[in-house]
Scaffold this active site. Structure first.
Site, PDB file in Angstrom:
ATOM      1  N   ARG A  51       0.854  -1.185   0.000  1.00  0.00           N
ATOM      2  CA  ARG A  51       0.000   0.000   0.000  1.00  0.00           C
ATOM      3  C   ARG A  51       0.894   1.240   0.000  1.00  0.00           C
ATOM      4  O   ARG A  51       2.103   1.140   0.148  1.00  0.00           O
ATOM      5  CB  ARG A  51      -0.945  -0.016   1.212  1.00  0.00           C
ATOM      6  CG  ARG A  51      -0.205  -0.458   2.463  1.00  0.00           C
ATOM      7  CD  ARG A  51      -0.581   0.229   3.684  1.00  0.00           C
ATOM      8  NE  ARG A  51      -0.465   1.650   3.612  1.00  0.00           N
ATOM      9  CZ  ARG A  51       0.692   2.327   3.732  1.00  0.00           C
ATOM     10  NH1 ARG A  51       1.849   1.714   3.912  1.00  0.00           N
ATOM     11  NH2 ARG A  51       0.697   3.649   3.658  1.00  0.00           N
ATOM     12  N   ALA A  53       0.908   5.143  -2.171  1.00  0.00           N
ATOM     13  CA  ALA A  53       0.786   5.457  -3.599  1.00  0.00           C
ATOM     14  C   ALA A  53       1.980   4.990  -4.443  1.00  0.00           C
ATOM     15  O   ALA A  53       1.797   4.259  -5.426  1.00  0.00           O
ATOM     16  CB  ALA A  53       0.529   6.955  -3.754  1.00  0.00           C
ATOM     17  N   ARG A  90      -7.140  -0.097  -7.384  1.00  0.00           N
ATOM     18  CA  ARG A  90      -7.412   1.001  -6.430  1.00  0.00           C
ATOM     19  C   ARG A  90      -7.475   2.303  -7.241  1.00  0.00           C
ATOM     20  O   ARG A  90      -6.563   2.591  -8.016  1.00  0.00           O
ATOM     21  CB  ARG A  90      -6.322   1.097  -5.347  1.00  0.00           C
ATOM     22  CG  ARG A  90      -6.317  -0.085  -4.388  1.00  0.00           C
ATOM     23  CD  ARG A  90      -5.478   0.191  -3.153  1.00  0.00           C
ATOM     24  NE  ARG A  90      -6.179   1.019  -2.180  1.00  0.00           N
ATOM     25  CZ  ARG A  90      -5.589   1.528  -1.100  1.00  0.00           C
ATOM     26  NH1 ARG A  90      -4.301   1.323  -0.872  1.00  0.00           N
ATOM     27  NH2 ARG A  90      -6.283   2.255  -0.241  1.00  0.00           N
ATOM     28  N   GLN A 201      -2.921   2.585   9.754  1.00  0.00           N
ATOM     29  CA  GLN A 201      -1.585   2.634   9.117  1.00  0.00           C
ATOM     30  C   GLN A 201      -0.601   3.417   9.981  1.00  0.00           C
ATOM     31  O   GLN A 201       0.604   3.148   9.965  1.00  0.00           O
ATOM     32  CB  GLN A 201      -1.679   3.280   7.727  1.00  0.00           C
ATOM     33  CG  GLN A 201      -2.333   2.428   6.658  1.00  0.00           C
ATOM     34  CD  GLN A 201      -3.821   2.677   6.537  1.00  0.00           C
ATOM     35  OE1 GLN A 201      -4.481   3.080   7.498  1.00  0.00           O
ATOM     36  NE2 GLN A 201      -4.369   2.429   5.360  1.00  0.00           N
ATOM     37  N   ASP A 242      -1.872  11.019  -2.320  1.00  0.00           N
ATOM     38  CA  ASP A 242      -2.211   9.968  -3.288  1.00  0.00           C
ATOM     39  C   ASP A 242      -2.488  10.533  -4.674  1.00  0.00           C
ATOM     40  O   ASP A 242      -2.326   9.851  -5.683  1.00  0.00           O
ATOM     41  CB  ASP A 242      -3.410   9.156  -2.801  1.00  0.00           C
ATOM     42  CG  ASP A 242      -2.990   8.263  -1.648  1.00  0.00           C
ATOM     43  OD1 ASP A 242      -2.965   8.738  -0.504  1.00  0.00           O
ATOM     44  OD2 ASP A 242      -2.611   7.104  -1.922  1.00  0.00           O
ATOM     45  N   ASN A 252      -5.434  12.486   0.078  1.00  0.00           N
ATOM     46  CA  ASN A 252      -4.583  11.629   0.912  1.00  0.00           C
ATOM     47  C   ASN A 252      -5.504  10.850   1.851  1.00  0.00           C
ATOM     48  O   ASN A 252      -6.733  11.016   1.827  1.00  0.00           O
ATOM     49  CB  ASN A 252      -3.553  12.472   1.679  1.00  0.00           C
ATOM     50  CG  ASN A 252      -2.479  11.605   2.317  1.00  0.00           C
ATOM     51  OD1 ASN A 252      -1.889  10.736   1.659  1.00  0.00           O
ATOM     52  ND2 ASN A 252      -2.219  11.791   3.605  1.00  0.00           N
TER      53      ASN A 252
HETATM   54  O1  MRU Z   1      -4.752   3.223   1.848  1.00  0.00           O
HETATM   55  P1  MRU Z   1      -3.272   3.429   1.877  1.00  0.00           P
HETATM   56  O2  MRU Z   1      -2.613   2.880   3.101  1.00  0.00           O
HETATM   57  O3  MRU Z   1      -2.619   2.968   0.604  1.00  0.00           O
HETATM   58  O4  MRU Z   1      -3.097   5.013   1.926  1.00  0.00           O
HETATM   59  C1  MRU Z   1      -1.811   5.552   1.860  1.00  0.00           C
HETATM   60  C2  MRU Z   1      -1.779   7.011   2.016  1.00  0.00           C
HETATM   61  O5  MRU Z   1      -2.786   7.680   2.066  1.00  0.00           O
HETATM   62  C3  MRU Z   1      -0.429   7.664   2.019  1.00  0.00           C
HETATM   63  O6  MRU Z   1      -0.437   8.808   2.809  1.00  0.00           O
HETATM   64  C4  MRU Z   1      -0.075   8.067   0.582  1.00  0.00           C
HETATM   65  O7  MRU Z   1      -0.209   6.995  -0.285  1.00  0.00           O
HETATM   66  C5  MRU Z   1       1.278   8.597   0.481  1.00  0.00           C
HETATM   67  S1  MRU Z   1       2.481   7.311   0.600  1.00  0.00           S
HETATM   68  C6  MRU Z   1       4.013   7.890   0.363  1.00  0.00           C
END
Ligand code: MRU
Length: 359
Positions: A51, A53, A90, A201, A242, A252
């Protein structure tokens, strides 16, 4: 990040496979999962085994390499179908579509024929390049981001949301890379880690990464951020992204908009750190960013514990959009964008146009 922990890596040559650190099991168990088919990669992205981005873009690029293994005919077509399939896993993080566009671009080069070995080599080469470039971009984001934070006093509180470290990228991270770079420069930041409901997370991954790095951190529930700011404990906020629209509106992890709103209310700068692959200059504003909705059970039965009555209606958007007015600066691998405006972004962000057509 200790050397032996690898978020994702390709094992072997063109007939190899993708190995992922299974993030759903952290922080309790350090387990790896091997993806040998494109379906395995899609499952890993959808279930958040991998997970963040940039990391899902890299994983998807390797997924295309898996899709053509053992194929003898219609190889380009298979690879294109894999791109379509993985792109649907996604919707919000544009890095996924961006990485797959790079793979598609390789497929449509005239010099690439349908010969399986040569094509497989080219595709794996491109996936490795995406991975390697991301690693370097993380380092550059860290270097540039430090300029925003190095005037803070020793021990200053920095609040972050979700996970934006080595687990979310091919390198050291985005927002966390800035904090790591600050610590490497001798500052002693104290990071307030939002736990990041509903999938935690922050608690499971960011707190774990900060501990691995020996950086002081305090875990808080998302709803505590206002109080912690009011108590004067937070000097700056920094998160990842994201997808960033042409005007700077930033999608995000859900809850980021709340953090930015609180930061403004308390006169605290709110920074975003992301590689240029996170910008989507085709969208004029954040209103157009597609927001992923995830299953109700993440809220009603998170991590296997029933916490809500049966049949209760649930809304579970996985991301929100922070309006550009709330963002003090955006850090990319190219430098700092400040103020955040359509003009500054157009001046700073160059994304090579790759016209990709469906084969
Ligand atoms: O659902 P996730 O865990 O993939 O969400 C991740 C985020 O929102 C992060 O803040 C974003 O991807 C930036 S990662 C460098």
């Amino acid at each position: 990040m200790p050397q032996q922990i690898k978020t994702l890596c390709w094992v072997g040559n063109i007939d190899g496979h993708l190995r992922l650190l299974d993030q759903t099991q952290l922080p309790v168990t350090l387990a790896y999962v091997d993806c040998r088919t494109v379906e395995d990669v899609s499952e890993a992205i959808c279930s958040l085994r991998v997970r963040g981005a940039p990391a899902i873009g890299i994983a998807a690029a390797y997924g295309v390499c898996l899709a053509i293994q053992h194929a003898e005919h219609n190889i380009k077509l298979r690879a294109c179908e894999a791109c379509e399939y993985l792109a649907a896993s996604r919707p919000t993080a544009v890095n996924l579509a961006w990485a797959l566009d790079r793979m598609r671009y390789v497929l449509q080069q005239e010099s690439v024929d349908n010969n399986s070995r040569e094509l497989a080599k080219r595709l794996l080469g491109e996936a490795c390049a995406i991975h390697q470039e991301d690693r370097q971009q993380c380092a550059s984001i860290g270097r540039h981001g430090v300029k925003l934070l190095n005037s803070l006093p020793q021990g200053a509180g920095i609040l972050t949301h979700c996970n934006t470290g080595a687990l979310a990228t091919g390198g050291d991270g985005t927002a966390l890379a800035v904090i790591f770079a600050l610590a490497d420069a001798g500052a002693k930041p104290h990071v307030f880690v939002d736990e990041t409901r509903p999938l935690l997370q922050g608690a499971r991954l960011t707190a774990w990464e900060l501990k691995q790095r020996g950086i002081e951190a305090t875990l808080i529930c998302d709803s505590m951020a206002a109080q912690v700011m009011k108590e004067g404990r937070v000097a700056a906020c920094i998160t990842g992204a994201d997808r960033i629209a042409a005007n700077g509106d930033t999608a995000n992890k859900i809850g980021t908009y709340g953090v930015a709103t609180l930061a403004q209310a308390h006169g605290i700068p709110f920074y975003v750190a992301a590689p240029t692959s996170t910008f989507d200059l085709t969208l004029d504003s954040g209103d157009l960013i597609p927001i992923e909705e995830r299953g109700a059970s993440e809220i009603t039965c998170g991590f296997g514990k029933v916490t809500a009555p049966d049949q209760i209606a649930v809304y579970n958007p996985a991301f929100d959009v922070t309006p550009k007015e709330l963002i003090s600066a955006i850090v990319t691998e190219l430098g700092v964008i400040q103020p955040v405006s359509t003009q500054e972004i157009a001046n700073s962000v160059f994304i090579p146009e790759r016209k990709v057509k469906v084969l």
